[in-house]
Design a protein around this motif. Structure first.
Motif, PDB file in Angstrom:
ATOM      1  N   PRO A 103       0.817  -1.220   0.000  1.00  0.00           N
ATOM      2  CA  PRO A 103       0.000   0.000   0.000  1.00  0.00           C
ATOM      3  C   PRO A 103       0.850   1.269   0.000  1.00  0.00           C
ATOM      4  CG  PRO A 103      -0.826  -1.576   1.612  1.00  0.00           C
ATOM      5  CD  PRO A 103       0.483  -2.102   1.122  1.00  0.00           C
ATOM      6  N   THR A 137      -4.406  -6.681  -6.147  1.00  0.00           N
ATOM      7  CA  THR A 137      -4.042  -5.449  -5.452  1.00  0.00           C
ATOM      8  C   THR A 137      -4.710  -4.236  -6.099  1.00  0.00           C
ATOM      9  OG1 THR A 137      -2.083  -5.122  -6.836  1.00  0.00           O
ATOM     10  CG2 THR A 137      -1.775  -6.340  -4.786  1.00  0.00           C
ATOM     11  N   ARG A 167      -3.214   3.333  -5.729  1.00  0.00           N
ATOM     12  CA  ARG A 167      -2.635   2.907  -4.449  1.00  0.00           C
ATOM     13  C   ARG A 167      -1.554   3.876  -3.983  1.00  0.00           C
ATOM     14  NH1 ARG A 167      -0.653  -1.675  -6.182  1.00  0.00           N
ATOM     15  NH2 ARG A 167       1.566  -1.472  -5.707  1.00  0.00           N
TER      16      ARG A 167
END
Length: 540
Positions: A304, A337, A343
């Motif tokens: 992240p 993801t 992100r």
């Protein structure tokens, strides 16, 4: 184009990941398929990739969208037929692309014939093909292991009056790799696809194959050491140090057997190392020595938190310490993801800088479909969610559907040219439509043009595919290193919104990479926000 026979084709290769449900629908049912992949393969060849990796298309009840396999050696009807897969192989090879497919070996669907037989009783021929265990005296599960998808990793089965292990959904029972017959059956699966012409495999959850034979409890993990790269913070899975439910030493011997199956075909494998604490070290262990898998991808660049210059330096230092000959496969995004544009909150200029850095790293590379368009994470409403992971942990975690939405081929089409159906399996969002392939393909300054230039630059400089990488360090927000082989290349990337000045190493340098926005080489180089400097040492 004819594929050149090369057993080291994977080394430094650029692999393009296709999520087949969302790449191209050829029959108007709103779901992508193998015939659709054939239709769009020229896009990948034009991009400059060396290979494709296709996420699972095997027969499956689709509780986890193909990662729950009920027949390893057939195609689910929603994706087509074996003949359609053969057409993918043929067309890819015509275009000079190698084909890797996703093998999910650690677990099957509970609808797989193997599990249906195994759960009948404790004495059938496949009774020990899955991880079965007695309950504790009070009827509770045999140990404290947790599922990545939430809750206990054990599910009670009334027929056998035992628990079975599932590291993921309860409908995904784990195979027992301590059983030699299971290993042989899975190696036969690999042989089946190799005979069909595949060039390699992406191995899902490669470090989950074996569980501790004694089923010992995992110890607690101190809060300060927890990492949310695999599961969100709301999932207690991250509260344990996973010493016994994965990463077992017996895995090395199986990987050696798997490599022995690959070698006669000149095929390669890339493993997914799902471990937030020791991913780099496990990757090094699995890829070193030349007798296990060729590549693994750890999660260091799928975090992240934005990858920084200091993070890059630390990552390569850890990897070098673990095994100098380890071979990583780096990626910023994949089907599990949040897309890295969102992100890491990247502007287009920042995204270009990170792409330029990626193609200069030692290792192989994976690009995820739509990444080359600069697609952000799609915002999906709860009522449109399909991912069981997202549904379980909503709203703190929105799951994986936001990165799995359809590929965008056209801007002037409500479904982005993905399907002729009025509705795709996941919605096409307006921010994506503006970034279609059609909108970018002839635009000199587009993200697609930058990816094409970056991959062409990597291909034009063999040192980037197989050279050494040294003097890796961070100077504030600037990541810098040398690549050395048939030439010596200096690489520097300002990973910030500020302006930084760097000194080139001693010697005479010639600037290269203007097509990537590289600044002219000089003794002192000033890098503006997200600017880069690439230079070749002049031989005297």
């Amino acid at each position: 184009m004819t594929l050149i026979k090369d057993e080291n084709w994977w080394r430094g290769a650029v692999i393009y990941q296709i999520y087949p449900r969302s790449f191209q629908d050829s029959n108007g049912d709103g779901i992508g398929d193998l015939a659709g992949i054939v239709q769009r393969l020229p896009h990948i060849a034009d991009l400059g990739a060396d290979a494709i990796w296709i996420s699972p298309f095997f027969t499956s009840p689709m509780k986890d969208f193909g990662y729950d396999v009920s027949d390893y050696c057939d195609v689910d009807p929603m994706f087509g037929t074996l003949a359609d897969f053969d057409a993918v192989i043929a067309r890819a090879h015509e275009l000079g692309l190698r084909v890797m497919i996703d093998l999910v070996l650690s677990h099957t669907s509970d609808q797989h014939p193997w599990f249906k037989e195994s759960r009948k009783d404790r004495s059938n021929a496949k009774a020990d093909w899955y991880v079965w265990a007695e309950p504790k005296g009070d009827g509770t599960p045999p140990n404290n292991w947790l599922s990545i998808f939430g809750g206990s990793a054990w599910q009670w089965d009334g027929r056998r009056e035992q628990y079975y292990l599932h590291n993921f959904l309860t409908s995904q029972p784990d195979l027992n790799f301590h059983c030699e017959a299971v290993q042989e059956a899975l190696l036969d699966v690999a042989r089946f696809w190799l005979e069909r012409g595949v060039d390699g495999f992406r191995l899902d959850t490669i470090n989950f194959y074996f569980a501790d034979k004694y089923l010992r409890d995992n110890p607690a993990l101190p809060k300060a050491l927890r990492n949310d790269s695999i599961a969100p913070g709301v999932n207690p899975y991250n509260h344990q140090l996973h010493l016994f439910d994965k990463n077992q030493p017996e895995n090395l011997e199986f990987l050696q057997k798997f490599r022995a199956v690959l070698n006669p075909y000149g095929a390669a494998a890339v493993g997914e190392v799902g471990d937030a604490q020791r991913g780099l070290e496990i990757m090094a262990e699995y890829t070193s020595g030349g007798d296990k898998v060729q590549m693994c991808y750890p999660f260091e660049m799928l975090q992240p938190a934005r990858l920084t210059a200091a993070g890059l330096e630390t990552t390569f230092a850890r990897m070098a310490k673990a095994a100098p000959d380890a071979w990583p496969c780096w990626s910023y995004s994949n089907h599990d993801t949040v897309r890295h544009i969102s992100r890491w909150s990247l502007s287009d200029d920042a995204a270009r800088a990170y792409t330029s850095m990626l193609v200069c790293l030692r290792g192989s590379l994976c690009l995820y479909q739509g990444e080359e368009l600069g697609l952000p994470e799609a915002d999906i409403a709860f009522e449109d969610l399909q991912d069981p992971y997202g549904i379980e942990f909503w709203p703190e975690f929105k799951g994986r559907d936001g990165c799995r939405t359809p590929m965008i081929w056209q801007t002037d089409n409500a479904q982005g040219g993905f399907t002729t159906a009025t509705k795709a399996w996941l919605p096409v969002t307006a921010p994506h439509l503006a970034r279609s392939v059609a909108a970018q393909k002839d635009e000199a300054g587009s993200m697609l043009a930058h990816y094409r230039a970056a991959l062409a630059f990597r291909r034009a400089h063999p040192v980037l595919r197989d050279g050494t990488m040294t003097e890796i360090r961070a100077e504030g927000p600037v990541a810098r290193f040398l690549r050395a082989g048939d030439e010596t290349m200096f690489c520097a990337f300002n990973l910030s919104d500020g302006t930084e000045t760097i000194n080139l190493p001693q010697g005479e340098w010639q600037g290269i990479g203007a097509e990537l926005g590289s600044q002219p080489a000089a003794r002192n180089v000033t890098l503006g926000p997200w600017q880069i400097c690439l230079a070749r040492r002049v031989q005297v």
